[in-house]
Design an enzyme around this catalytic site. Structure first.
Site, PDB file in Angstrom:
ATOM      1  N   SER B 238       0.803  -1.128  -0.051  1.00  0.00           N
ATOM      2  CA  SER B 238      -0.079   0.000   0.017  1.00  0.00           C
ATOM      3  C   SER B 238       0.995   1.483  -0.040  1.00  0.00           C
ATOM      4  O   SER B 238       1.752   1.363  -0.904  1.00  0.00           O
ATOM      5  CB  SER B 238      -0.953  -0.030   1.275  1.00  0.00           C
ATOM      6  OG  SER B 238      -1.992   0.866   1.013  1.00  0.00           O
ATOM      7  N   ASP B 459      -8.083  -5.371  -6.748  1.00  0.00           N
ATOM      8  CA  ASP B 459      -7.868  -3.987  -5.602  1.00  0.00           C
ATOM      9  C   ASP B 459      -8.619  -2.889  -6.587  1.00  0.00           C
ATOM     10  O   ASP B 459      -8.248  -2.729  -7.940  1.00  0.00           O
ATOM     11  CB  ASP B 459      -6.459  -3.838  -5.717  1.00  0.00           C
ATOM     12  CG  ASP B 459      -6.039  -2.684  -4.625  1.00  0.00           C
ATOM     13  OD1 ASP B 459      -6.919  -1.806  -4.575  1.00  0.00           O
ATOM     14  OD2 ASP B 459      -4.861  -2.871  -4.260  1.00  0.00           O
ATOM     15  N   HIS B 496      -7.807  -4.519  -2.039  1.00  0.00           N
ATOM     16  CA  HIS B 496      -6.359  -3.886  -1.581  1.00  0.00           C
ATOM     17  C   HIS B 496      -6.116  -4.595  -0.160  1.00  0.00           C
ATOM     18  O   HIS B 496      -4.737  -4.687   0.128  1.00  0.00           O
ATOM     19  CB  HIS B 496      -6.584  -2.530  -1.211  1.00  0.00           C
ATOM     20  CG  HIS B 496      -5.533  -1.693  -0.954  1.00  0.00           C
ATOM     21  ND1 HIS B 496      -4.525  -1.465  -1.934  1.00  0.00           N
ATOM     22  CD2 HIS B 496      -5.130  -0.972   0.125  1.00  0.00           C
ATOM     23  CE1 HIS B 496      -3.564  -0.875  -1.570  1.00  0.00           C
ATOM     24  NE2 HIS B 496      -3.970  -0.579   0.005  1.00  0.00           N
TER      25      HIS B 496
END
Lengths: 516, 516
Positions: B238, B459, B496
């Site tokens: 991330s 994601d 994600h």
């Protein structure tokens, strides 16, 4: 989700704004294509920044950041406050002249609410033929009015201006097109901002929960009034795409054909989540005041925030990548927490345009109705039973006692027993299969109605798998007249907004289907 | 975007809640897996509903809706207010014991801000070998602390608990793993909630704008202190996936290899838009008070709303479809505008968990730093020039005069001249091509560093095309040691969040790469 200004929003760049006047509220006419100029903030609004500087003192390591976007909304609050005192209450939501139908007989809503009477605002284009067989009922998106197309009484362009007219998708040489403002809306139809005849006060959040099906039922009362027995077609996009299907399920014998664009047969969790955050943001605005803001400052900040979130769902990432990329509005200025990148100024502008244009309570109720939408057989049956249980409310003797009894019952937010878990099915595969069967049964009434289902691959709000689901389910009901068209990413990157923009592909498909 | 509680959130069902105590703030220990029970609202909070009912009168057509979710946050405000008076100021943000490094020498930030000194909180696992060649620097997501893994000083599970340890993805039998709280954070490192040594007050929004590269530079000061000349690997997911790349670009000679999971080389407009709405919602909370809430009620409502929006971007629509579908929390109750569908109670719970766990200003600054991230050559060169111009700020003679001069300059939110448009390139094709060239040039320093790039198809926040972009760009720099792994929708629907959940596929790929 129709938005009349959507076509003129290009790449608006920000002013270093301090005060924002809503064009509608203050009666200022301006072209949305030209960026507005804003007046200076009065000293009273600028004071915050000044006092922060004084507080931070001259010895701080770094300067205090400026927040012109917050100055602007605070200035608007002050402007509305002073205007309210001088000129009376909140803005009147309207897009101009329209026809009205008022039902004096009550309507019982799916979840048990009741309206003693109601009004539906509508507009028409084209000529009704002798046997009244050429009627197209056009359903709107969430926030649109009945003004789908300009007309002599209201020459302002409508939200589907290029799709309605002689030779266009909805051909007014051939069809009589009716568009209504939905029940629950604020553009002339009965909604939360209307007066409750029972006590002469605005409904606000005493307005009952309503459903897509309630809205459609109210529309069919209008058709009754006009003597229209059967529609040539029920047509709609976005929320209107839900309603065009609901019309077929509720009144199969009265619907000749159906066009459902970027809609669905039931809302899915991602869309619910996106709408939920919009509602929460709006309800958190202290000016929303549990819905009782009429005559006071409306929750324009919450509305602006909600619209910015909504706007994210209307287009697609790839479109923004092409249009805005990583461009900042003014690279010569330091980065800021107020709008800075072009994509941010675009969202800010969309919020500014909308924040006083639409009634906050209408947004909440209609948005919730979209979440509740489910044409599956189980839900339809539950609603049928619920209606059965509530039919007594239509008895004249009952009407006077409704308010007290239920108000006390429903405002108990603290049950005496703690909440206990409901049984939950934990086998996704069988659940999915049951879901499909449920929807086939739910759409069965549409088994004979020719239907065009249109989807757009780049749509993230009503993803194209939902339109494919509608088309495939309809085929499973035995319907032999289902047409499915999907615009791929090579055709449109405009996502959910394609239905407002793509005259050639969306309009073309609709026209071919209606002439077929 | 690390979230320690992410694994325990299953399908929490709502209470009909009236008061919500934040477990951290009030020191109540409870398992997040068991739904909390809430105390009753005091009469002062319930009053609104009561007075609305009185206002609506007994003659209304329908009952007033209840808003237990609003009652709950208003009750929390009151609880915090009374607590502030009794026990002092705002919560202390910490996840427990950690090491600290404090630099006494100033750091000049990319956009010209300056910190006279700064502290970096960090934790370590495993043993540093004799030549200090076995160091893995682990970069965190937005809101994570240095506590990636339990240890004797802090036995609480860390945010990557199952990925760090003997024989795990980051094998502590072999590696010495360092994880820091980023500069700008609130878990022990210098950030907006820290005291500005220049005047003894908290920075708040006098904290300077910072970048991913600033955060990485601060981390390398820590490595200097520890005598670590070269990392075995720079690893992150991330936001940490951005930083692991930034480390390679800023200090190519000090980075042995790179793992970038669900990250990117530059933020794209959709991600910027999603983070922008979170910031706007937070900044609209009156308790945010332009960042000066320390010692007062923090903007817990804005934080809750922001977290709910963020949570939408962490998973995927298909995962929610399987997990929540259209289930309502309690089908026996009428639909409500407060959390109602299971997906809504899930978002509500995520917001509740977070709203007092993290510093609002840290969220704003770090979120903005993510938007500003762009490893393209043009941006790198602009930042280099900007640093050059600002180098004078590191001169001891300058330090005292910084505050005033720039504060006046920057708080002018109303320029005397209206904003004029910047020239804009309108040829997407050539622009896209230029963008690619720009990124190849920007990542050129990494041309020799073995790199693993990991993406997840489901994601939506860091879509997999961004990880493919990183891998392809690296190959174009001439890098022969690029490994690209993408987890398809058949492997993970966790979007994600996969990097927190998928020990087998994410952890497995990382382990294979590091041993390779």
């Amino acid at each position: 989700m129709n938005r009349q200004f959507v076509k003129v929003l290009s790449h608006v760049r920000p002013q270093h704004r301090s005060g924002v006047l809503c064009p509608k509220l203050f009666g200022v006419s301006r072209s949305p294509a030209s960026p507005p100029t804003y007046p200076s903030a009065p000293a009273s609004v600028r004071r915050f920044t000044t006092s922060s500087l004084l507080r931070s003192g001259s010895a701080a390591s770094n300067p205090q950041m400026a927040f012109p976007c917050l100055d602007a909304v605070e200035l608007r609050t002050k402007q509305i406050q002073s205007r309210s005192t001088l000129n009376g209450p909140e803005p009147s939501y309207t897009t101009g002249a329209h026809k009205s139908f008022t039902s004096k007989s009550p309507i019982l809503l799916d979840y048990g609410g009741i309206l003693q009477g109601f009004t539906i605002a509508y507009e028409t284009w084209g000529e009704l033929n002798a046997d009244k067989s050429n009627v197209i009922l056009l359903h709107t998106g969430l926030s649109a009015s009945s003004h789908a197309k300009s007309n002599p009484d209201n020459p302002r362009p409508g939200w589907w201006e290029k799709f309605i007219g002689p030779g266009l998708a909805l051909d007014t040489d051939r069809f009589f097109v009716i568009c209504t403002n939905v029940l629950g809306g604020c553009y002339g139809s009965t909604g939360p901002s209307s007066i409750d005849p029972a006590d002469g006060e605005r409904y606000a959040t005493r307005f009952p929960i309503l459903t897509m099906e309630d809205m459609v039922s109210a529309q069919f009362r209008l058709l009754d009034e006009l003597g229209v027995e059967k529609l040539y077609a029920s047509v709609g996009a976005s929320m209107g795409g839900m309603q065009s299907l609901a019309a077929g399920v509720l009144f199969p014998e009265r619907v000749g054909s159906i066009v459902s664009i970027s809609g669905c047969a039931r809302s899915h969790p991602y869309s619910i989540a996106m709408r939920y955050t919009q509602r929460q943001v709006l309800m958190a605005d202290p000016n929303w005041n549990r819905g009782f803001y009429y005559g006071q400052v409306p929750p324009h900040i919450g509305m602006k925030l909600a619209r910015q979130i909504a706007t994210i769902t209307y287009r697609s990432g790839p479109e923004w990548e092409q249009r805005f990329g990583r461009q900042r509005a003014d690279p010569s200025r330091p980065p800021a927490l107020c709008p800075d990148f072009l994509i941010e100024t675009y969202l800010d502008h969309a919020g500014e345009k909308f924040c006083l244009e639409y009634d906050a309570n209408s947004l909440l109720y209609i948005s919730k109705a979209m979440d509740l939408f489910d044409l599956g057989a189980v839900n339809r049956e539950e609603l049928r039973k619920l209606r059965q249980r509530n039919r007594y409310k239509l008895e004249p003797t009952h009407v006077q006692s409704t308010g007290v009894e239920e108000a006390n019952q429903c405002s108990l937010s603290l049950p005496s027993q703690p909440y206990t878990e409901q049984p939950r099915e934990d086998t996704p595969a069988s659940k999915l299969s049951a879901n499909q069967t449920d929807l086939v049964a739910g759409l069965a009434p549409m088994g004979d109605i020719p239907t065009l289902v249109l989807g757009v691959t780049s749509d993230i709000l009503f993803p194209s798998w939902q339109q494919r689901e509608v088309a495939e389910t309809l085929k499973k009901t035995g319907n032999k007249k289902v047409t499915y068209v999907e615009l791929g990413e090579d055709v449109s990157l405009f996502g959910h907004d394609s239905f407002l923009l793509d005259v050639q592909n969306i309009g073309g498909s609709v026209k071919r289907f209606l002439y077929g």
